[in-house]
Design a protein around this motif. Structure first.
Motif, PDB file in Angstrom:
ATOM      1  N   PRO A  92       0.817  -1.162   0.151  1.00  0.00           N
ATOM      2  CA  PRO A  92      -0.062  -0.026  -0.104  1.00  0.00           C
ATOM      3  C   PRO A  92       1.015   1.198  -0.096  1.00  0.00           C
ATOM      4  CG  PRO A  92      -0.727  -1.569   1.746  1.00  0.00           C
ATOM      5  CD  PRO A  92       0.564  -2.002   1.185  1.00  0.00           C
ATOM      6  N   VAL A  93       0.284   2.494  -0.645  1.00  0.00           N
ATOM      7  CA  VAL A  93       1.159   3.626  -0.452  1.00  0.00           C
ATOM      8  C   VAL A  93       0.607   4.389   0.698  1.00  0.00           C
ATOM      9  CG1 VAL A  93       1.421   3.569  -2.902  1.00  0.00           C
ATOM     10  CG2 VAL A  93      -0.645   4.609  -2.050  1.00  0.00           C
ATOM     11  N   ASP A  94       1.312   5.499   0.968  1.00  0.00           N
ATOM     12  CA  ASP A  94       0.941   6.371   2.338  1.00  0.00           C
ATOM     13  C   ASP A  94       0.306   7.646   1.741  1.00  0.00           C
ATOM     14  OD1 ASP A  94       2.939   8.242   1.017  1.00  0.00           O
ATOM     15  OD2 ASP A  94       4.189   7.801   2.399  1.00  0.00           O
ATOM     16  N   ASP A  95       0.133   8.548   2.346  1.00  0.00           N
ATOM     17  CA  ASP A  95      -0.730   9.645   2.114  1.00  0.00           C
ATOM     18  C   ASP A  95      -0.088  10.732   0.959  1.00  0.00           C
ATOM     19  OD1 ASP A  95      -2.545   9.158   4.047  1.00  0.00           O
ATOM     20  OD2 ASP A  95      -1.829  10.406   5.530  1.00  0.00           O
ATOM     21  N   HIS A  96       1.086  10.118   0.699  1.00  0.00           N
ATOM     22  CA  HIS A  96       1.949  10.964  -0.436  1.00  0.00           C
ATOM     23  C   HIS A  96       1.995   9.990  -1.688  1.00  0.00           C
ATOM     24  CE1 HIS A  96       2.899  14.460   2.446  1.00  0.00           C
ATOM     25  NE2 HIS A  96       3.234  13.488   3.404  1.00  0.00           N
ATOM     26  N   HIS A  97       1.245   9.154  -1.586  1.00  0.00           N
ATOM     27  CA  HIS A  97       1.254   8.041  -2.720  1.00  0.00           C
ATOM     28  C   HIS A  97       2.719   7.514  -2.848  1.00  0.00           C
ATOM     29  CE1 HIS A  97      -2.801   9.703  -3.632  1.00  0.00           C
ATOM     30  NE2 HIS A  97      -2.240  10.737  -3.797  1.00  0.00           N
ATOM     31  N   MET A  98       3.468   7.223  -1.617  1.00  0.00           N
ATOM     32  CA  MET A  98       4.789   6.758  -1.761  1.00  0.00           C
ATOM     33  C   MET A  98       4.620   5.226  -1.148  1.00  0.00           C
ATOM     34  SD  MET A  98       6.877   8.572  -3.362  1.00  0.00           S
ATOM     35  CE  MET A  98       8.471   8.365  -2.788  1.00  0.00           C
ATOM     36  N   PRO A  99       5.340   4.320  -1.393  1.00  0.00           N
ATOM     37  CA  PRO A  99       5.179   2.932  -1.093  1.00  0.00           C
ATOM     38  C   PRO A  99       5.554   2.827   0.492  1.00  0.00           C
ATOM     39  CG  PRO A  99       6.630   3.166  -3.040  1.00  0.00           C
ATOM     40  CD  PRO A  99       6.480   4.413  -2.592  1.00  0.00           C
ATOM     41  N   THR A 100       4.855   1.829   0.999  1.00  0.00           N
ATOM     42  CA  THR A 100       5.274   1.768   2.416  1.00  0.00           C
ATOM     43  C   THR A 100       5.789   0.582   2.722  1.00  0.00           C
ATOM     44  OG1 THR A 100       3.058   0.657   2.830  1.00  0.00           O
ATOM     45  CG2 THR A 100       3.086   3.267   3.054  1.00  0.00           C
TER      46      THR A 100
END
Length: 251
Positions: free
Chosen positions: A81-89
């Protein structure tokens, strides 16, 4: 297989520092291309189908996104899933690049740290480990996606492969050239297996490309200057845009 959309928006802005912006190296900053824990390779469901032009490698449940460019089959890998900044977690696996994110950034000439466009007026900035390339060569083949001005220092500091002291290639011309990957074939029982893992680049005209499972996209740097990080800062601080001859970097 779900492919996240581009572009990815990095959090916040940083302040300029001698031509290169200050780049945060806190634990929260992880390059976009870095593979994360939980992003595992997909189950092996490959098959080889004969054609008049020769055998061809397929996934049994192939999707159009499995061949993102020039008909080359790409290695599948899960996406966290991605975070609030659309970066990978997820916990970073620092020594690995996610094969699809590496391809996306290299294909679009986007920064390997933030996935934003990496072009500068002087060309694209590519980094290499101190022992990776011979800077005297007229042509360089790289699997390292470029970096934007904002994150050049961060990439050098964060990536173990670059050892905090990378060579900097400021490239005007960086066309796509080929892939790294594994060549597959059939064994005596007609089962699909790896027959070779070349440690060299397989160009797009390679005769075995139809049975290759690619994991990295390669660009060829042919019009470039070799700099140190300090020299790059000075080049950008001086606003020099005519640092190399030739045209713009081409996809």
């Amino acid at each position: 297989m779900i492919v996240p959309p581009l572009p990815y928006s990095p959090p916040g802005d940083s302040k300029e520092n001698n031509g290169l912006p200050r780049a945060s190296t806190e634990p929260g900053l992880v390059p976009f291309v870095t593979q994360r824990q939980g992003e595992e390779a997909a189950p092996d469901n490959l098959t080889i189908v004969p054609h008049s032009a020769g055998p061809r490698l397929y996934y049994l449940d192939e999707d159009p996104r499995d061949r993102p460019l020039r008909g080359v089959l790409w290695a599948r890998c899960a996406f966290n899933p991605v975070d609030d900044h659309h970066m990978p977690t997820g916990v970073p696996q620092w020594k690995l690049m996610h094969p699809y994110r590496q391809m996306l950034t290299m294909l679009g000439l986007r920064c390997q740290v933030c996935a934003e466009p990496a072009r500068t007026p002087a060309g694209c900035v590519f980094l290499a480990g101190p022992q990776d390339q011979d800077p005297t060569q007229t042509t360089i083949y790289t699997n390292q996606p470029p970096v934007c001005v904002k994150h050049a220092r961060a990439a050098a500091a964060l990536c173990p492969h670059l050892q905090k002291d990378p060579m900097v290639f400021l490239a005007r011309s960086a066309p796509l050239y080929g892939v790294h990957g594994a060549i597959y074939g059939l064994d005596a029982r007609k089962e699909v297996h790896v027959v070779e893992r070349p440690d060299h680049v397989l160009p797009f005209h390679h005769p075995d490309l139809a049975t290759v499972l690619a994991s990295q996209l390669i660009r060829r740097l042919s019009v470039f200057r070799v700099l140190g990080m300090g020299e790059l800062r000075r080049e950008l601080a001086a606003g020099r845009t005519q640092t190399v001859s030739g045209g713009t970097a081409t996809p």
